[in-house]
Write an enzyme that holds these catalytic residues in place. Sequence first.
Site, PDB file in Angstrom:
ATOM      1  NE  ARG A  37     -52.138 -27.519 -59.449  1.00  0.00           N
ATOM      2  CZ  ARG A  37     -51.139 -27.107 -58.704  1.00  0.00           C
ATOM      3  NH1 ARG A  37     -50.918 -27.637 -57.510  1.00  0.00           N
ATOM      4  NH2 ARG A  37     -50.330 -26.166 -59.133  1.00  0.00           N
ATOM      5  CE  LYS A 201     -40.915 -10.905 -51.599  1.00  0.00           C
ATOM      6  NZ  LYS A 201     -40.523 -12.194 -51.041  1.00  0.00           N
ATOM      7  N   GLY A 353     -51.319 -20.226 -59.938  1.00  0.00           N
ATOM      8  CA  GLY A 353     -51.131 -19.531 -58.667  1.00  0.00           C
ATOM      9  C   GLY A 353     -52.256 -18.575 -58.354  1.00  0.00           C
ATOM     10  N   GLY A 376     -45.550 -21.700 -60.571  1.00  0.00           N
ATOM     11  CA  GLY A 376     -44.096 -21.608 -60.769  1.00  0.00           C
ATOM     12  C   GLY A 376     -43.685 -22.085 -62.151  1.00  0.00           C
TER      13      GLY A 376
HETATM   14  P1  AMP Z   1     -47.093 -13.379 -56.104  1.00  0.00           P
HETATM   15  O1  AMP Z   1     -47.065 -14.613 -55.266  1.00  0.00           O
HETATM   16  O2  AMP Z   1     -45.792 -12.683 -56.220  1.00  0.00           O
HETATM   17  O3  AMP Z   1     -47.812 -13.581 -57.436  1.00  0.00           O
HETATM   18  O4  AMP Z   1     -47.997 -12.359 -55.289  1.00  0.00           O
HETATM   19  C1  AMP Z   1     -49.344 -12.565 -54.972  1.00  0.00           C
HETATM   20  C2  AMP Z   1     -49.647 -11.768 -53.778  1.00  0.00           C
HETATM   21  O5  AMP Z   1     -49.347 -10.410 -54.025  1.00  0.00           O
HETATM   22  C3  AMP Z   1     -51.098 -11.802 -53.340  1.00  0.00           C
HETATM   23  O6  AMP Z   1     -51.189 -12.481 -52.118  1.00  0.00           O
HETATM   24  C4  AMP Z   1     -51.470 -10.328 -53.202  1.00  0.00           C
HETATM   25  O7  AMP Z   1     -52.180 -10.064 -52.018  1.00  0.00           O
HETATM   26  C5  AMP Z   1     -50.121  -9.664 -53.136  1.00  0.00           C
HETATM   27  N1  AMP Z   1     -50.189  -8.260 -53.536  1.00  0.00           N
HETATM   28  C6  AMP Z   1     -50.670  -7.742 -54.665  1.00  0.00           C
HETATM   29  N2  AMP Z   1     -50.634  -6.398 -54.638  1.00  0.00           N
HETATM   30  C7  AMP Z   1     -50.135  -6.042 -53.430  1.00  0.00           C
HETATM   31  C8  AMP Z   1     -49.867  -4.807 -52.798  1.00  0.00           C
HETATM   32  N3  AMP Z   1     -50.150  -3.654 -53.406  1.00  0.00           N
HETATM   33  N4  AMP Z   1     -49.338  -4.821 -51.561  1.00  0.00           N
HETATM   34  C9  AMP Z   1     -49.095  -5.993 -50.957  1.00  0.00           C
HETATM   35  N5  AMP Z   1     -49.305  -7.194 -51.497  1.00  0.00           N
HETATM   36  C10 AMP Z   1     -49.835  -7.221 -52.721  1.00  0.00           C
END
Ligand code: AMP
Length: 396
Positions: A37, A201, A353, A376
């Site tokens: 950044r 999620k 991210g 974000g």
């Molecule tokens: P996000 O912040 O929603 O983009 O999610 C990123 C996070 O999702 C990372 O820390 C990954 O470790 C987690 N992640 C990806 N796949 C899985 C999975 N199958 N089970 C649990 N966590 C996951």
Amino acid sequence: MLNKKSVDDINVKGKKVLVRCDFNVPLQDGKITDENRLVASLPTIKKLIADGGKVILCSHLGKPKGEPKPELSLAPVAARMSELLGQEVVFAADPEVVGPNAKAAVAAMKDGDVVLLENTRYRKEETKNGEAFSKDLASLCEVFVNDAFGTAHRAHCSNVGVTQYVDTAVVGYLMQKEIDFLGNAVNNPERPFVAILGGSKVSSKISVINNLLDKVDTLIIGGGMAYTFAKAAGFEVGKSLLEADYIDYANEMVQKAKDKGVNLLLPVDTVVAKEFNNDAPSRVVEGSMEPDEMGLDIGPKTRELYKDAVKSAKTVVWNGPMGVFEMPNFAKGTIAVAEALAEIDATTIIGGGDSAAAVNQLGFGDKMSHISTGGGASLEFLEGKELPGVAAANDK
Ligand code: AMP
């Protein structure tokens, strides 16, 4: 194209220019562990120096929650920016951010000098877009430049409030580049246009899935999100991440993809383990998992399927890892996607991210067309939302 005035549309000679940067970098024991950044902010700052402006930089860092926290001081950033710019960046240590020290530092500036203010979130008004701090910031300058894409989805004093009290508010080169890449991809993509969504999620990416289904030719889903779709399709997902409240939504999205003729790809196999642990024994499952198993990565067939799906793409947007890539044994899916993107002849855009971190960590950073500095912010942009930090700048 972004219809906002930029640093190319103004004359800053002899003027005090407040630049909102995104210096929210990870720190470990006072050391900056990822300076992407900072590097990304250089073109705008160099331009303003060369044009003879008095360049006053500001940013937030972490979450000090409205009070001075020495471990979240921007002092280390001032030191590193001095090295990167090859000239002194005077650090205006000041618990009030715009207090006596900052005012004195600004008063002493000559054309081409650079000052960095203290962490804007030392002030509790910052995240509430309060008037007093917005006015304080505006009182320091004649021109305001917003180059902080990473905060553009928030309306805070230092990127939105301040613009109400200065006549000239424009965007910097980084902001312009981010919006040009993301905007072109979403609104005017060279096709085939493929989006890859992963991460933990469904709920945090609902609007992105929905919006992108109106735009893409192929939508690829991986990561923890995939298990809600698997459950919706009638499979058992054991102890995997599951958002039961979103099963209906997953079905709706599958239907929407069909109606729109979008190729929606979901994992056909999954690497599962009984514990959330890098060393846990794992196996590959097609279909339902056992009740004590959890999915931690996409499987080998899925890796091939996804690699194939991006091969002929001309535009790819990727946000979110395919598995728990922080654990090397469950990083293969994320690595496969990063490798596939590195190899193709297409515009490849990595939402900020975790996917940006993954691509950089794996050494594919320079193979991508654009790696966003905003997680974000890039997501909200992909949702089709207007970013307040961009909207606040003067129109062309
Ligand atoms: P996000 O912040 O929603 O983009 O999610 C990123 C996070 O999702 C990372 O820390 C990954 O470790 C987690 N992640 C990806 N796949 C899985 C999975 N199958 N089970 C649990 N966590 C996951």
